[in-house]
Enzyme design. Structure first.
Site, PDB file in Angstrom:
ATOM      1  N   ASP A  53       0.819  -1.213   0.000  1.00 54.06           N
ATOM      2  CA  ASP A  53       0.000   0.000   0.000  1.00 54.06           C
ATOM      3  C   ASP A  53       0.854   1.264   0.000  1.00 54.06           C
ATOM      4  OD1 ASP A  53      -1.550  -2.229   0.822  1.00 54.06           O
ATOM      5  OD2 ASP A  53      -2.980  -0.933   1.832  1.00 54.06           O
ATOM      6  N   ASP A  65      -3.962   0.008  -3.645  1.00 60.60           N
ATOM      7  CA  ASP A  65      -4.195   1.033  -2.618  1.00 60.60           C
ATOM      8  C   ASP A  65      -3.209   2.182  -2.760  1.00 60.60           C
ATOM      9  OD1 ASP A  65      -6.317  -0.447  -1.727  1.00 60.60           O
ATOM     10  OD2 ASP A  65      -5.665  -0.522   0.368  1.00 60.60           O
ATOM     11  N   HIS A 116      -3.962  -8.028  -4.112  1.00 60.68           N
ATOM     12  CA  HIS A 116      -4.027  -7.051  -3.026  1.00 60.68           C
ATOM     13  C   HIS A 116      -4.488  -7.677  -1.723  1.00 60.68           C
ATOM     14  CE1 HIS A 116      -4.336  -3.274  -0.949  1.00 60.68           C
ATOM     15  NE2 HIS A 116      -5.545  -3.620  -0.544  1.00 60.68           N
ATOM     16  N   HIS A 123      -2.682  -4.879   1.881  1.00 63.63           N
ATOM     17  CA  HIS A 123      -4.017  -4.783   2.484  1.00 63.63           C
ATOM     18  C   HIS A 123      -4.045  -4.635   4.007  1.00 63.63           C
ATOM     19  CE1 HIS A 123      -8.314  -5.023   2.269  1.00 63.63           C
ATOM     20  NE2 HIS A 123      -8.445  -6.266   2.694  1.00 63.63           N
ATOM     21  N   ASP A 161      -6.429   7.460  -1.084  1.00 64.07           N
ATOM     22  CA  ASP A 161      -7.112   7.531   0.220  1.00 64.07           C
ATOM     23  C   ASP A 161      -6.116   7.619   1.371  1.00 64.07           C
ATOM     24  OD1 ASP A 161      -9.718   7.548  -0.748  1.00 64.07           O
ATOM     25  OD2 ASP A 161      -9.956   5.379  -0.607  1.00 64.07           O
ATOM     26  N   ARG A 162      -6.630   8.120   2.491  1.00 61.19           N
ATOM     27  CA  ARG A 162      -5.887   8.245   3.751  1.00 61.19           C
ATOM     28  C   ARG A 162      -4.867   9.382   3.714  1.00 61.19           C
ATOM     29  NH1 ARG A 162      -8.709   4.922   7.419  1.00 61.19           N
ATOM     30  NH2 ARG A 162      -8.751   2.771   6.704  1.00 61.19           N
ATOM     31  N   ARG A 210     -14.036  -7.334   8.411  1.00 58.75           N
ATOM     32  CA  ARG A 210     -14.159  -6.071   7.676  1.00 58.75           C
ATOM     33  C   ARG A 210     -15.587  -5.851   7.161  1.00 58.75           C
ATOM     34  NH1 ARG A 210      -8.961  -4.184   5.803  1.00 58.75           N
ATOM     35  NH2 ARG A 210      -7.310  -5.749   5.988  1.00 58.75           N
ATOM     36  N   ASN A 234      -8.458  -2.582  -2.944  1.00 59.13           N
ATOM     37  CA  ASN A 234      -9.861  -2.343  -2.589  1.00 59.13           C
ATOM     38  C   ASN A 234     -10.188  -0.858  -2.525  1.00 59.13           C
ATOM     39  OD1 ASN A 234      -8.216  -2.444  -0.101  1.00 59.13           O
ATOM     40  ND2 ASN A 234     -10.151  -2.017   0.934  1.00 59.13           N
ATOM     41  N   HIS A 235      -9.161  -0.004  -2.396  1.00 61.77           N
ATOM     42  CA  HIS A 235      -9.425   1.444  -2.388  1.00 61.77           C
ATOM     43  C   HIS A 235      -9.537   2.036  -3.788  1.00 61.77           C
ATOM     44  CE1 HIS A 235      -9.241   2.923   1.846  1.00 61.77           C
ATOM     45  NE2 HIS A 235      -8.811   1.681   2.003  1.00 61.77           N
ATOM     46  N   HIS A 251      -1.132   4.628  -0.374  1.00 64.10           N
ATOM     47  CA  HIS A 251      -2.136   5.452   0.315  1.00 64.10           C
ATOM     48  C   HIS A 251      -1.826   6.949   0.334  1.00 64.10           C
ATOM     49  CE1 HIS A 251      -5.199   2.704   1.565  1.00 64.10           C
ATOM     50  NE2 HIS A 251      -4.338   1.877   2.152  1.00 64.10           N
TER      51      HIS A 251
END
Length: 334
Positions: free
Chosen positions: A81, A109, A191, A266, A112-113, A239, A141-142, A83
């Site tokens: 990731d 990923d 991922h 992940h 995001d974040r 999750r 998944n993001h 991010h």
């Protein structure tokens, strides 16, 4: 997606290029990923909207013909990731080597974040366009319309561009990202993890991936599932989507498909990587000090031409005015 909450820590740094320069950066309707383009993006500068569209159009042209299981040759470096942590992405290239000198597989990923998701994904796409066979970008998944509306990418695009057009351009492109890769037939990359709906790599090859990430099913599992070190078989993921899978599942899937190791991302792990399932499943996480507060190290895994593996750990990028850290010695070979 790692298991930590988004941070509201230090405010974002200002863009390295003034807004008026970003918006008026010249370019044609076709994004060629020239040296000038890549230098511009490595300065954490924003492309204007028309250039984002050209960038994504060119990336879609390349990714739309990639298989669901991308065949990758060693040597290669596996990354987890990112991010939106742009300075740490540059640190990753400082540690692992710059393209095209180093081949990379990124496990998803990118957004995001962090505060610089737009800049991270734009740079990685430009590198993909310039060296399409040396950079492999898998979907996380993001890379999803639903998730990015919750965890920051949508808001970042609105803040930086004043509308949702750039967010839509990027998220439409995400539908074309491949979902898995195989390094020399021995290192399977995705991922998240495995799926009870998939018994073979041929099952993955037959998936229609050009869609929003569904809330259940095989494609969802590849991006959302996690290994569990207790129990066997399949479980429902805490999750709320995807599955957990035991060591018996990993062993059977690897044996049936003839590979040795599953490499995935992940999950945030404090030292940047973590083995599970008797060292048959490896988690790699490449966002140091995740969310600007978790205090974790990051890691990338080098795989040489003989498929020997080495792990390069690194910390958050130094603050402005501090020297870049040098490449650390591999912790061990295996």
């Amino acid at each position: 997606m790692a298991d930590a909450q988004a941070a509201s820590a230090a405010p974002p740094e200002r863009s390295s290029a003034p807004p008026e320069q970003d918006i008026n950066e010249p370019g044609t309707g076709v994004f060629e990923a020239t040296d000038e383009d890549i230098r511009f993006l490595m300065q954490r500068s924003l492309l204007p909207e028309r250039r984002v569209k050209a960038l994504c159009d060119k990336a879609r042209e390349i990714m739309s013909v990639e298989e669901n299981v991308v065949e990758v040759h060693a040597p290669v470096t596996i990354c987890g990731d990112v991010h939106g942590q742009f300075s740490d992405l540059l640190e990753l290239f400082q540690v692992g080597g710059k393209a095209p000198d180093t081949n990379y597989v990124f496990l998803g990923d990118y957004v995001d974040r962090g505060y610089y998701s737009v800049e991270c994904i734009a740079l990685l796409l430009a590198l993909k366009i310039r060296w399409p066979h040396r950079i492999t970008l898998l979907r996380g998944n993001h890379e999803s319309r639903q998730i990015t509306q919750v965890y920051g990418f949508y808001d970042e695009c609105m803040r930086k561009y004043g509308n949702a057009s750039v967010w839509k351009i990027f998220t439409d492109l995400f539908d074309y990202f491949p979902v898995t890769a195989m390094v020399e037939g021995q290192l399977f990359c995705c991922h998240g993890g495995l799926s009870p709906f998939l018994d073979s790599l041929d099952d993955i090859r037959q998936l229609d991936r050009t869609m929003e990430v569904p809330s259940s099913g095989p494609m969802c599992d590849l991006l959302w599932s996690d290994p569990q070190d207790w129990g066997t078989g399949w479980g429902q993921s805490p999750r709320g989507t995807g599955h957990t899978f035991g060591s018996d599942v990993s062993k059977e899937f690897a044996h049936h498909n003839g590979f040795e190791i599953l490499a995935r991302a992940h999950q945030m792990v404090m030292k940047g990587y973590s083995w599970s399932h008797d060292e048959q499943v490896l988690t790699v996480f490449s966002a140091p000090n995740y969310c600007y507060r978790c205090g974790n190290r990051a890691c990338i895994m080098e795989v040489d031409e003989h498929l020997r593996r080495s792990f390069l750990q690194f910390d958050r990028a130094p603050k402005r005015g501090e020297p870049y850290s040098t490449r650390s010695a591999p912790e061990y070979f295996c």
